[in-house]
Design a protein around this motif. Structure first.
Motif, PDB file in Angstrom:
ATOM      1  N   LEU A  75       0.832  -1.207   0.000  1.00 48.53           N
ATOM      2  CA  LEU A  75       0.000   0.000   0.000  1.00 48.53           C
ATOM      3  C   LEU A  75       0.863   1.252   0.000  1.00 48.53           C
ATOM      4  O   LEU A  75       0.563   2.236  -0.686  1.00 48.53           O
ATOM      5  CB  LEU A  75      -0.924   0.002   1.221  1.00 48.53           C
ATOM      6  CG  LEU A  75      -2.101  -0.979   1.167  1.00 48.53           C
ATOM      7  CD1 LEU A  75      -2.781  -1.072   2.528  1.00 48.53           C
ATOM      8  CD2 LEU A  75      -3.098  -0.564   0.099  1.00 48.53           C
ATOM      9  N   ALA A  76       1.964   1.220   0.757  1.00 49.00           N
ATOM     10  CA  ALA A  76       2.865   2.373   0.799  1.00 49.00           C
ATOM     11  C   ALA A  76       3.548   2.581  -0.548  1.00 49.00           C
ATOM     12  O   ALA A  76       3.746   3.721  -0.986  1.00 49.00           O
ATOM     13  CB  ALA A  76       3.916   2.173   1.893  1.00 49.00           C
ATOM     14  N   SER A  77       3.903   1.480  -1.244  1.00 55.19           N
ATOM     15  CA  SER A  77       4.553   1.615  -2.551  1.00 55.19           C
ATOM     16  C   SER A  77       3.581   2.179  -3.588  1.00 55.19           C
ATOM     17  O   SER A  77       3.981   2.925  -4.486  1.00 55.19           O
ATOM     18  CB  SER A  77       5.099   0.268  -3.028  1.00 55.19           C
ATOM     19  OG  SER A  77       4.047  -0.605  -3.406  1.00 55.19           O
ATOM     20  N   LEU A  78       2.289   1.842  -3.462  1.00 57.46           N
ATOM     21  CA  LEU A  78       1.282   2.423  -4.352  1.00 57.46           C
ATOM     22  C   LEU A  78       1.170   3.925  -4.108  1.00 57.46           C
ATOM     23  O   LEU A  78       1.085   4.721  -5.048  1.00 57.46           O
ATOM     24  CB  LEU A  78      -0.078   1.744  -4.128  1.00 57.46           C
ATOM     25  CG  LEU A  78      -0.159   0.260  -4.505  1.00 57.46           C
ATOM     26  CD1 LEU A  78      -1.490  -0.339  -4.062  1.00 57.46           C
ATOM     27  CD2 LEU A  78       0.031   0.068  -6.009  1.00 57.46           C
ATOM     28  N   THR A  79       1.179   4.311  -2.829  1.00 55.38           N
ATOM     29  CA  THR A  79       1.188   5.738  -2.482  1.00 55.38           C
ATOM     30  C   THR A  79       2.421   6.413  -3.054  1.00 55.38           C
ATOM     31  O   THR A  79       2.345   7.494  -3.652  1.00 55.38           O
ATOM     32  CB  THR A  79       1.178   5.922  -0.947  1.00 55.38           C
ATOM     33  OG1 THR A  79       0.032   5.296  -0.403  1.00 55.38           O
ATOM     34  CG2 THR A  79       1.173   7.397  -0.577  1.00 55.38           C
ATOM     35  N   GLY A  80       3.575   5.758  -2.890  1.00 54.53           N
ATOM     36  CA  GLY A  80       4.828   6.315  -3.394  1.00 54.53           C
ATOM     37  C   GLY A  80       4.830   6.469  -4.900  1.00 54.53           C
ATOM     38  O   GLY A  80       5.407   7.424  -5.442  1.00 54.53           O
ATOM     39  N   SER A  81       4.166   5.557  -5.604  1.00 53.02           N
ATOM     40  CA  SER A  81       4.093   5.649  -7.063  1.00 53.02           C
ATOM     41  C   SER A  81       3.270   6.849  -7.502  1.00 53.02           C
ATOM     42  O   SER A  81       3.642   7.570  -8.428  1.00 53.02           O
ATOM     43  CB  SER A  81       3.486   4.376  -7.647  1.00 53.02           C
ATOM     44  OG  SER A  81       4.382   3.307  -7.518  1.00 53.02           O
ATOM     45  N   VAL A  82       2.138   7.056  -6.821  1.00 51.19           N
ATOM     46  CA  VAL A  82       1.298   8.217  -7.145  1.00 51.19           C
ATOM     47  C   VAL A  82       2.066   9.509  -6.890  1.00 51.19           C
ATOM     48  O   VAL A  82       2.114  10.404  -7.738  1.00 51.19           O
ATOM     49  CB  VAL A  82      -0.013   8.187  -6.317  1.00 51.19           C
ATOM     50  CG1 VAL A  82      -0.788   9.493  -6.487  1.00 51.19           C
ATOM     51  CG2 VAL A  82      -0.873   7.006  -6.730  1.00 51.19           C
ATOM     52  N   LEU A  83       2.701   9.603  -5.719  1.00 51.19           N
ATOM     53  CA  LEU A  83       3.485  10.802  -5.385  1.00 51.19           C
ATOM     54  C   LEU A  83       4.680  10.944  -6.320  1.00 51.19           C
ATOM     55  O   LEU A  83       4.990  12.046  -6.794  1.00 51.19           O
ATOM     56  CB  LEU A  83       3.974  10.731  -3.934  1.00 51.19           C
ATOM     57  CG  LEU A  83       2.912  10.631  -2.841  1.00 51.19           C
ATOM     58  CD1 LEU A  83       3.571  10.619  -1.467  1.00 51.19           C
ATOM     59  CD2 LEU A  83       1.928  11.780  -2.936  1.00 51.19           C
TER      60      LEU A  83
ATOM     61  N   ILE B 179      10.646   4.384  -5.952  1.00 46.98           N
ATOM     62  CA  ILE B 179      11.698   4.926  -6.820  1.00 46.98           C
ATOM     63  C   ILE B 179      12.365   3.813  -7.620  1.00 46.98           C
ATOM     64  O   ILE B 179      12.563   3.935  -8.838  1.00 46.98           O
ATOM     65  CB  ILE B 179      12.747   5.693  -5.982  1.00 46.98           C
ATOM     66  CG1 ILE B 179      12.135   7.006  -5.467  1.00 46.98           C
ATOM     67  CG2 ILE B 179      13.999   5.983  -6.817  1.00 46.98           C
ATOM     68  CD1 ILE B 179      13.067   7.823  -4.602  1.00 46.98           C
ATOM     69  N   VAL B 180      12.700   2.709  -6.950  1.00 44.39           N
ATOM     70  CA  VAL B 180      13.337   1.585  -7.650  1.00 44.39           C
ATOM     71  C   VAL B 180      12.380   0.991  -8.683  1.00 44.39           C
ATOM     72  O   VAL B 180      12.759   0.715  -9.829  1.00 44.39           O
ATOM     73  CB  VAL B 180      13.787   0.495  -6.643  1.00 44.39           C
ATOM     74  CG1 VAL B 180      14.273  -0.746  -7.380  1.00 44.39           C
ATOM     75  CG2 VAL B 180      14.897   1.033  -5.745  1.00 44.39           C
TER      76      VAL B 180
ATOM     77  N   ILE C  14      -1.550   3.040 -12.117  1.00 41.85           N
ATOM     78  CA  ILE C  14      -1.326   2.560 -10.753  1.00 41.85           C
ATOM     79  C   ILE C  14      -2.633   2.569  -9.970  1.00 41.85           C
ATOM     80  O   ILE C  14      -3.004   1.585  -9.319  1.00 41.85           O
ATOM     81  CB  ILE C  14      -0.278   3.446 -10.034  1.00 41.85           C
ATOM     82  CG1 ILE C  14       1.140   3.142 -10.542  1.00 41.85           C
ATOM     83  CG2 ILE C  14      -0.340   3.254  -8.519  1.00 41.85           C
ATOM     84  CD1 ILE C  14       1.685   1.799 -10.098  1.00 41.85           C
ATOM     85  N   ALA C  15      -3.352   3.700 -10.029  1.00 42.47           N
ATOM     86  CA  ALA C  15      -4.553   3.868  -9.216  1.00 42.47           C
ATOM     87  C   ALA C  15      -5.732   3.045  -9.718  1.00 42.47           C
ATOM     88  O   ALA C  15      -6.520   2.522  -8.921  1.00 42.47           O
ATOM     89  CB  ALA C  15      -4.941   5.352  -9.168  1.00 42.47           C
TER      90      ALA C  15
END
Length: 352
Positions: A90-98, A250-251, A283-284
């Motif tokens: 869930l955090a990586s999905l958030t990170g992708s959007v940001l 990022i990765v 992503i979303a």
């Protein structure tokens, strides 16, 4: 020069990833090797999709770049779900959007703006994507959080599954709208002008072959990368939230990060914006709901429920990017504004 560096990293990183995994080297060392190898492999995926973009045009090219860029993160997330790390996913999905809306778009606007005083892109696509971003992030992500406050876990999953199916169907409808029924309808005047014909770096078959091989290699490395998260987090004091929002994002999105900035530097803003915004929508509206459905096959299913911090960060990123990009123009200062927002949120997630 950069291509040679990435080639060396692949030739060295892939064998080291295999040997280090078999020999059980230090998790910290392997974490670094895995990350560098994935980034290097992502560069080949980016070059392959750029070659395909020249053949297919900006919209399809941007979609291809976003798809294969997100494929890396999708693979990492599936293995993270298998390991029960739903918080990281869930955090990586958030990170992708940001990362896409603030870091990728910000770097693209900033780098392109340093070379060109004013850059333009398709304003109709920007406005169309704005509505989808508002729906996908603010409606489809916030509503599960609000309604799930009084729900049991099984009810949360039922709600998440229902929303996921709707998101995937709407995403497919959006692609059909953009690429079939309304293709070329909303075309700006400069899109119809003749440009100097470009020659792709690789032919179509070679580009597809590189994509296939690189994706398989990324899948292998990603599975092993996931197993290092716990040790790395304990060693550096990183939470699951920070690892997911910053490191994995990022990765996992390295390929599209680089491709979007290169396109912006070449003044191909339609492709750059399509990569940044199109990747966010994917992503979303596709990756996140697909992961919810995939998680049903693992011991720990993942409801589409984010933390308050994640939701506020994503909603802020969406609103800021819409306000900046809705006029169909960009400059270096707007890029700097998006980057500043990303770093502010990054500090916040680190200190959580």
């Amino acid at each position: 020069m950069a291509n040679k560096v990435f080639l060396i990293l692949v030739l060295v990183g892939v064998p080291l990833s295999v040997i280090g995994t078999m020999m059980h080297w230090s998790s910290i060392i392997m974490f670094i090797i895995y990350c560098l190898t994935i980034i290097a492999l992502s560069s080949f995926m980016g070059r392959a999709t750029e070659s395909l973009a020249i053949v297919t045009g900006p919209r399809v090219g941007g979609l291809l770049n976003a798809t294969f860029g997100n494929a890396v993160e999708l693979i990492i997330s599936v293995f993270a779900l298998k390991a029960g790390l739903t918080g990281v996913v869930l955090a990586s999905l958030t990170g992708s959007v940001l990362g896409n809306l603030l870091l990728v778009a910000g770097l693209s606007f900033f780098v392109g703006g340093l070379k060109y005083k004013r850059q333009t892109f398709n304003v109709f696509d920007a406005r169309h994507n704005s509505g989808l971003l508002m729906f996908a992030v603010i409606v489809a992500f916030v509503i599960p959080e609000v309604f799930s406050m009084t729900m049991e876990q099984t009810e949360k999953m039922s709600l998440s599954v229902g929303i996921s199916v709707i998101l995937i169907l709407l995403y497919l409808a959006a692609l059909f709208f953009k690429l079939v029924t309304h293709r070329g309808v909303y075309q700006t005047s400069h899109e119809g002008e003749e440009h100097e014909e470009e020659v792709p770096e690789w032919g179509r078959n070679k580009a597809i072959g590189v994509l296939f091989i690189a994706t398989l290699a990324v899948a292998y490395v990603s599975e092993n990368l996931v197993h290092t998260f716990e040790v790395v987090g304990e060693t550096f004091g990183w939470t699951e939230l920070f690892i997911g929002v910053i490191i994995v994002a990022i990765v996992g999105n390295a390929a599209e990060h680089a491709s979007a900035v290169i396109m912006a530097y070449k003044n191909k803003m339609d492709i750059a914006v399509e990569i940044a915004v199109g990747s966010t929508l994917q992503i979303a509206m596709f990756v996140a709901p697909a992961l919810v459905l995939v998680s049903l096959f693992f011991p720990t299913p993942m409801p589409l429920v984010f933390t308050i911090q994640e939701l506020i960060a994503m909603a802020s990123a969406v609103l800021l990017s819409i306000i900046i990009a809705n006029d169909g123009e960009s400059n270096w200062f707007e890029g700097a504004t998006l980057l500043a927002a990303y770093f502010i949120m990054g500090i916040g997630f680190y200190l959580l």
